[in-house]
Scaffold this active site. Structure first.
Site, PDB file in Angstrom:
ATOM      1  N   ASP A 182      -8.803  69.255 -55.681  1.00 44.16           N
ATOM      2  CA  ASP A 182      -8.022  68.071 -55.236  1.00 44.16           C
ATOM      3  C   ASP A 182      -6.999  68.392 -54.753  1.00 44.16           C
ATOM      4  O   ASP A 182      -6.724  67.673 -53.475  1.00 44.16           O
ATOM      5  CB  ASP A 182      -7.566  67.425 -56.533  1.00 44.16           C
ATOM      6  CG  ASP A 182      -8.791  66.965 -57.487  1.00 44.16           C
ATOM      7  OD1 ASP A 182     -10.037  66.924 -57.015  1.00 44.16           O
ATOM      8  OD2 ASP A 182      -8.504  66.691 -58.855  1.00 44.16           O
ATOM      9  N   GLY A 208     -31.253  67.167 -35.816  1.00 44.51           N
ATOM     10  CA  GLY A 208     -32.431  66.626 -35.423  1.00 44.51           C
ATOM     11  C   GLY A 208     -32.385  67.028 -33.764  1.00 44.51           C
ATOM     12  O   GLY A 208     -33.095  66.348 -33.084  1.00 44.51           O
ATOM     13  N   GLU A 229     -10.707  62.746 -64.853  1.00 49.95           N
ATOM     14  CA  GLU A 229     -11.511  62.014 -64.273  1.00 49.95           C
ATOM     15  C   GLU A 229     -11.261  60.540 -64.211  1.00 49.95           C
ATOM     16  O   GLU A 229     -11.280  59.765 -63.290  1.00 49.95           O
ATOM     17  CB  GLU A 229     -13.098  62.181 -64.503  1.00 49.95           C
ATOM     18  CG  GLU A 229     -13.606  63.761 -64.340  1.00 49.95           C
ATOM     19  CD  GLU A 229     -13.426  64.288 -63.016  1.00 49.95           C
ATOM     20  OE1 GLU A 229     -13.393  63.276 -61.971  1.00 49.95           O
ATOM     21  OE2 GLU A 229     -13.348  65.278 -62.830  1.00 49.95           O
ATOM     22  N   HIS A 272      -8.529  59.779 -61.813  1.00 46.96           N
ATOM     23  CA  HIS A 272      -8.914  59.630 -60.492  1.00 46.96           C
ATOM     24  C   HIS A 272      -9.466  58.193 -60.419  1.00 46.96           C
ATOM     25  O   HIS A 272      -8.887  57.441 -59.406  1.00 46.96           O
ATOM     26  CB  HIS A 272     -10.144  60.501 -59.971  1.00 46.96           C
ATOM     27  CG  HIS A 272      -9.888  62.056 -59.788  1.00 46.96           C
ATOM     28  ND1 HIS A 272      -8.870  62.420 -58.792  1.00 46.96           N
ATOM     29  CD2 HIS A 272     -10.509  63.076 -60.216  1.00 46.96           C
ATOM     30  CE1 HIS A 272      -8.752  63.790 -58.870  1.00 46.96           C
ATOM     31  NE2 HIS A 272      -9.777  64.179 -59.638  1.00 46.96           N
TER      32      HIS A 272
END
Ligand code: ADP
Ligand code: MG
Ligand code: ZN
Length: 616
Positions: free
Chosen positions: A503, A210, A427, A430
């Site tokens: 990873d 911004g 998954e 993890h």
């Protein structure tokens, strides 16, 4: 200045009128009147001795009559040629009646000829071309024809229409800029006491935070015009043009004071002059011009220069010294509170379901810039429209976050059962490690639907609160979570896949930072080995150490990673039952929310503890 009328049309009209005059009106005024007559009429005139002279053109005969006293108008007659008759009789008749004859000779002298047929048309066309080109180049923003006089790249706004209300968060930056606004509004207050007014402020921060918006808001708050130009636009094809632009810019600004001049991406011209090989004449001249203009102008007139960059470290020191961009205002990535505020600012324009919780979205997006967040809101609105909804729901927003983070779902990509099973175990690996370790972020969502980014699935973790510090334990456990995918594959299938590449990359990077920047290794301890080259943009680092040290750094990184990996492997071995149960669930459902995951884990725990354990 902005173009007001289609200035293109005027030169075209002028061109048409001029050519009409040149090719139609003037010739018809100058040419003698010509009357067409028949051959027999010509013969009659000849007999009546009314012919003074005859000229043979290629297709016709021009007859100049004996002068008539009563008329000014020069009338000539013209008739078609009859070759066979002419040769036998006409010549004799002409001879007999004493009429002059011959074929036309050039009556105009060469000068008027050249003038009429070459110079005038050339000049005319040239003038028209220049008119058109000038207008075109004005439209397209300068060009070869403008020769440094062109200021049209300058983007000027009478009022920006932006205020600090449009800029969410960034309170420190706003406070720093308040003084500038006050000065623009009441310069006398400062000059009367003898205070030198700030000439310029430099907004620094990562892209999309911004900076441009903030500069506009300053102009809006101060109710002054806003002149802006991007640094790259100064640097032109010809040496000296950039400098001319800078001069123009300041001239305009001073004549419009009070006003804000905003130079975006100032690093394009403000690069340090001494560290480039060969140098860049144009850029240096432009920079020098900028420096001298900043010194020269009288800030009591009420002109404030704002500039923005995300590469402050490359800027020339001369730009930063007092009297130039002496204030440096950091516009950083928003924190949790800031993200909520930015989401709220942009949600104003979108119809939202009452259940929408922007807080949750803000927690899912650490590191996102204002521009990213704006994008998320818009993406969510687009999704809602695509699904024929009349407002945006929480699910749209969450989907939008995932799209921004991981890409769109790839519905047509079909994984084989075997691969899908591997991805499910990966998954859950993890997620399970994250759940079992204590210094990790909670699991928010697990999915094994492939994404356009190339990910075959992912586990999303969301911190409960904003983190500013990372402890060594957290860093190590983060590596463990990253290792969980690969460890699960190895444990269950006794083979490993390419799916862990990302990873591994991230884990290695964390380990490297621990060793080289955070002083978290046993080997080196409290020592800095590498520095970031840029604060905001990239993770590039420079270090100066010997090859021997480099080898020790690498060894230390490998040690950290391998320790974490074996820790992870042991953890998964201990939780093998949960791993199998949860992977089967994920395989079946493809998406699991964090809550579902925790419930399933609790269930699996229950069954594993209640199952009789046989120990010898
Ligand atoms: P920068 O110049 O720092 O690269 P911009 O000012 O161009 O970033 O920001 C891009 C867009 O992101 C803005 O137009 C605005 O919509 C949004 N944005 C960025 N920061 C904020 C903020 N703090 N509050 C509201 N919107 C923001
Ligand atoms: Mg910008
Ligand atoms: Zn993974």
């Amino acid at each position: 200045m902005k173009e007001k009328k289609p200035a293109f049309i005027l030169p075209i009209i002028i061109a048409i009128v001029l050519s009409l005059m040149y090719f139609v009106v003037i010739p018809s005024m100058m040419a003698p009147q010509v009357k067409e007559i028949s051959y027999s009429e010509f013969k009659t005139m000849l007999k009546e001795d009314k012919v003074a002279e005859v000229e043979f053109g290629p297709y016709y005969i021009e007859i100049i009559p004996v002068a008539q006293e009563d008329s000014y108008a020069k009338v000539t007659y013209r008739t078609g040629r009859l070759y066979d008759v002419e040769h036998t009789t006409l010549m004799e008749e002409l001879e007999a009646s004493g009429v002059k004859y011959g074929s036309p000779i050039q009556k105009d002298n060469t000068f008027t000829q050249v003038l009429m047929y070459i110079i005038l048309p050339t000049l005319l066309t040239g003038a028209i071309m220049i008119l058109i080109m000038r207008n075109m180049s004005k439209k397209m923003g300068g060009g070869v024809m403008s020769f440094g006089k062109n200021t049209s790249k300058l983007y000027a706004e009478k009022s920006t229409g932006k205020t600090f209300l449009d800029v969410a968060g960034q309170d420190e930056a706003k406070v720093a800029l308040k003084e500038i606004i006050d000065f623009l509004n009441y310069p006398a207050k400062y000059t009367s006491i003898g205070a030198k007014l700030p000439k310029g402020a430099l907004l620094v921060g990562p892209p999309g935070t911004g900076k441009t918006l903030m500069a506009k808001a300053v102009a809006g708050e101060a109710h002054v015009p806003f002149f802006s130009l991007s640094g790259s636009e100064f640097v032109e094809m010809f040496v000296g043009m950039g400098a001319a632009r800078v001069r123009d810019l300041f001239k305009q600004a001073v004549s419009n004071a009070p006003c804000i001049v905003f130079i975006d991406e100032i690093d394009a011209i403000g690069k340090s002059r001494d560290n480039t090989l060969g140098g860049n004449d144009e850029r240096e001249q432009t920079l020098n011009q900028l420096l001298s203009e900043m010194d020269g102008f009288d800030s009591s007139k009420g002109v404030v220069i704002l500039a923005a960059t995300n590469r402050p470290e490359v800027l020339d020191k001369a730009l930063l010294r007092p009297g130039r961009f002496d204030r440096r205002i950091t516009v950083d990535l928003p924190d949790l509170e800031g993200r909520v505020a930015i989401l709220n600012v942009h949600a104003r324009h979108v119809i939202m379901d009452t259940e929408v919780d922007l807080d949750v979205i803000a927690r899912q997006t650490p590191g996102a810039s204002g521009a990213d967040l704006e994008n998320i809101i818009n993406e969510a609105a687009l999704r809602a429209v695509r699904k024929n909804k009349n407002k945006v729901f929480q699910t749209d927003l969450e989907e939008a976050v995932e799209v921004i983070l991981a890409g769109e779902e790839r519905k047509n990509k079909v994984l084989s059962d075997k691969e899908k099973n591997i991805v499910a175990y990966h998954e859950i690996g993890h997620a399970l490690v994250a759940a079992r370790l204590s210094n990790t972020e909670p699991v928010h969502k697990i999915t094994i639907i492939p994404r356009t980014s190339g990910a075959l699935g992912y586990t999303m973790q969301v911190a409960k609160e904003e983190k500013n510090l990372m402890s060594k334990e957290e860093a190590l456990e983060h590596i463990c979570v990253l290792a969980g995918g690969r460890a699960a594959e190895e444990l269950v299938f006794n083979s490993i896949t390419t799916g862990a590449a990302n990873d591994i990359e991230r884990a290695t990077q964390i380990a490297r930072l621990m060793v080289t920047q955070y002083g978290m290794s046993n080997e080196f301890g409290f020592v800095n080995l590498e520095k970031k080259t840029n604060m905001f943009l990239s993770d590039n680092v420079t270090g100066s150490y010997s090859d021997a040290t480099a080898a020790r750094i690498d060894a230390e990184i490998m040690k950290i990673i391998s320790d974490c990996y074996s820790r992870t492997m042991n953890l998964l071995k201990e939780n093998r039952k949960e791993l199998d149960a949860l992977a089967a669930k994920l395989y079946e459902k493809e998406n699991i929310t964090g809550q579902e995951f925790m419930n399933l884990l609790a269930e699996a725990d229950q069954s594993s503890t209640s199952s009789p354990t046989v120990t010898s």
